[in-house]
Structure formats: C-alpha cells, structure tokens
Design a protein around this motif. Sequence first.
Motif, PDB file in Angstrom:
ATOM      1  N   SER A  75      57.894  75.681  40.150  1.00  0.00           N
ATOM      2  CA  SER A  75      58.559  75.482  41.442  1.00  0.00           C
ATOM      3  C   SER A  75      59.074  76.795  42.011  1.00  0.00           C
ATOM      4  O   SER A  75      58.942  77.064  43.218  1.00  0.00           O
ATOM      5  CB  SER A  75      59.707  74.482  41.287  1.00  0.00           C
TER       6      SER A  75
ATOM      7  N   CYS B 244      57.905  79.741  41.319  1.00  0.00           N
ATOM      8  CA  CYS B 244      56.731  80.532  41.710  1.00  0.00           C
ATOM      9  C   CYS B 244      56.157  80.035  43.035  1.00  0.00           C
ATOM     10  O   CYS B 244      55.715  80.838  43.869  1.00  0.00           O
ATOM     11  CB  CYS B 244      55.674  80.469  40.616  1.00  0.00           C
ATOM     12  N   ALA B 245      56.171  78.699  43.230  1.00  0.00           N
ATOM     13  CA  ALA B 245      55.678  78.147  44.491  1.00  0.00           C
ATOM     14  C   ALA B 245      56.554  78.590  45.660  1.00  0.00           C
ATOM     15  O   ALA B 245      56.053  78.886  46.766  1.00  0.00           O
ATOM     16  CB  ALA B 245      55.641  76.619  44.401  1.00  0.00           C
TER      17      ALA B 245
ATOM     18  N   LEU C 219      58.252  81.383  45.810  1.00  0.00           N
ATOM     19  CA  LEU C 219      57.944  82.794  46.061  1.00  0.00           C
ATOM     20  C   LEU C 219      56.628  82.944  46.811  1.00  0.00           C
ATOM     21  O   LEU C 219      56.478  83.816  47.671  1.00  0.00           O
ATOM     22  CB  LEU C 219      57.886  83.557  44.732  1.00  0.00           C
ATOM     23  N   TYR C 220      55.671  82.070  46.470  1.00  0.00           N
ATOM     24  CA  TYR C 220      54.376  82.137  47.149  1.00  0.00           C
ATOM     25  C   TYR C 220      54.493  81.721  48.612  1.00  0.00           C
ATOM     26  O   TYR C 220      53.911  82.353  49.503  1.00  0.00           O
ATOM     27  CB  TYR C 220      53.378  81.239  46.424  1.00  0.00           C
ATOM     28  N   ALA C 221      55.275  80.639  48.848  1.00  0.00           N
ATOM     29  CA  ALA C 221      55.401  80.124  50.215  1.00  0.00           C
ATOM     30  C   ALA C 221      56.153  81.088  51.129  1.00  0.00           C
ATOM     31  O   ALA C 221      55.826  81.225  52.314  1.00  0.00           O
ATOM     32  CB  ALA C 221      56.085  78.760  50.192  1.00  0.00           C
TER      33      ALA C 221
ATOM     34  N   GLY D 255      56.602  84.359  50.405  1.00  0.00           N
ATOM     35  CA  GLY D 255      56.328  85.706  49.930  1.00  0.00           C
ATOM     36  C   GLY D 255      56.326  86.748  51.024  1.00  0.00           C
ATOM     37  O   GLY D 255      56.860  87.858  50.849  1.00  0.00           O
ATOM     38  N   ASP D 256      55.750  86.392  52.186  1.00  0.00           N
ATOM     39  CA  ASP D 256      55.684  87.376  53.282  1.00  0.00           C
ATOM     40  C   ASP D 256      57.081  87.717  53.782  1.00  0.00           C
ATOM     41  O   ASP D 256      57.385  88.894  54.034  1.00  0.00           O
ATOM     42  CB  ASP D 256      54.835  86.815  54.416  1.00  0.00           C
TER      43      ASP D 256
ATOM     44  N   ARG E 277      58.787  89.827  51.217  1.00  0.00           N
ATOM     45  CA  ARG E 277      58.203  91.168  51.202  1.00  0.00           C
ATOM     46  C   ARG E 277      58.695  91.999  52.388  1.00  0.00           C
ATOM     47  O   ARG E 277      59.028  93.185  52.236  1.00  0.00           O
ATOM     48  CB  ARG E 277      56.678  91.071  51.214  1.00  0.00           C
TER      49      ARG E 277
ATOM     50  N   THR F 114      57.536  90.677  46.214  1.00  0.00           N
ATOM     51  CA  THR F 114      57.106  89.334  45.816  1.00  0.00           C
ATOM     52  C   THR F 114      56.377  89.366  44.479  1.00  0.00           C
ATOM     53  O   THR F 114      56.608  88.527  43.594  1.00  0.00           O
ATOM     54  CB  THR F 114      56.188  88.718  46.885  1.00  0.00           C
ATOM     55  N   GLU F 115      55.475  90.325  44.336  1.00  0.00           N
ATOM     56  CA  GLU F 115      54.731  90.450  43.086  1.00  0.00           C
ATOM     57  C   GLU F 115      55.661  90.729  41.910  1.00  0.00           C
ATOM     58  O   GLU F 115      55.506  90.157  40.814  1.00  0.00           O
ATOM     59  CB  GLU F 115      53.679  91.561  43.194  1.00  0.00           C
TER      60      GLU F 115
ATOM     61  N   PHE G 286      57.441  87.527  40.897  1.00  0.00           N
ATOM     62  CA  PHE G 286      56.601  86.665  40.081  1.00  0.00           C
ATOM     63  C   PHE G 286      56.626  87.112  38.620  1.00  0.00           C
ATOM     64  O   PHE G 286      56.815  86.317  37.694  1.00  0.00           O
ATOM     65  CB  PHE G 286      55.158  86.692  40.595  1.00  0.00           C
TER      66      PHE G 286
END
Length: 201
Positions: A42, A44-45, A47-49, A51-52, A55, A67-68, A71
């Motif tokens: 969750s 990680c999701a 951070l992915y959603a 992420g921009d 960043r 963001t990387e 993770f």
Amino acid sequence: MQRELTYHVPFERLVKLSRSAGYKINPHTRWLVWLLIALVISVCAFLYAFGDEIRDVAEDDGIPFATELAFIAVFLAFIVGLRLLRRYQLRLMKNRFNFDQIVRLNQDDGGVRLSTDGVEYYLKWQGVTQMLLERDGVVLSHGNLFFLVPNTAFASPEERLSFIREIYAHLSEKARQISEKHVQPALGPALGPAPRPARAS
C-alpha cells in the motif's frame, strides 16, 4: 504403557520448530505476515500514484530521485526491521534460559512428563491439544507450547510408531480431529484412527 526417553534438542532446532509448528497450530499467523506485506504494498502504491508530485517537491528542495529512494527505503526498512526484531527475540530467549540441556521424557498412564535440570512439565492426556509430525521428530502441543521428541530418541522406527499410536489413542476427541491429518501418514490409511484406551469402571 511406561516409557522413558532421554534426548537433546539444539536451540537452533527449537527456533525452527517455533515457526513450523506455530504455522500448523495457528495458521492465521500466516495472514498476519501477509497483512504486513499488504501494508508495504500500500505504501509503495501511494508512492507510485503520487510519485511525480513527490519528485517535484523534492527536486525543488534539491533532492533528486526522491520517489525512487523512498521505494528503496521502505523495502529496506521492512526487511531490516524483521531481521532485527527476530534477532532481538532470539537473544532475549538465550539470555533468559539455558536451552542446551538434556531432556528426559517419562510416559505413564496419566500423561507425559518432560523435564530437564531446570524445569519440568507434566502433560496430562487431556492437556495435549494436538500432535504433529515433523521430518525429524514428533511434536506434542499444549496450546502455544511445543515439545519436540526427536526421532533419534527412539531405539527404532517401530518404537517411534508405537509412541505415536499411544499418544494419539489418549487424545481427546477434539485433539484427535485436528491431529489426524498430521499423523495419519504415520498411522497408515488402512489402519484408520487409533483405538481409544479402555476406561476403568
């Protein structure tokens, strides 16, 4: 039947037993592990959603690849946290008790007595809540307490089988039901459940 066995179980084997038998006795603990994994997923999701956005904010503050890095940090924190917690628990166990002792098992008509120089347990038949078979021994359970009787404690495979049958025959009906799928391979499909011992009138 009277029976006396003497054996030694290394601490490392007890650690493995706590995991393997624990999963068999309390299969819901596997779900707790999966719950932790779901929590990490969750995060990680998230951070992915976002992420921009993360960043952009981080780059404004002079932090590239935020963001990387997040993770990687979450994953490493999860792994390192589990390992550190496990090592801490094992260290506490070793400091509190000397596990490198000889165990003496005495079986009588009322139950099984397991003792060392520092502690003694007497499991009455109604107190044995489940019996399990591990690759290297027989496990007797009383709730969340596990007692491993290694195969090397028995003089022969026949004595081991006799021990399994006698314990199984004395289990309560509930304990027999939850033990049957674990011990049936040793009892043999043709034998069926072991007979109940006769009660004195």
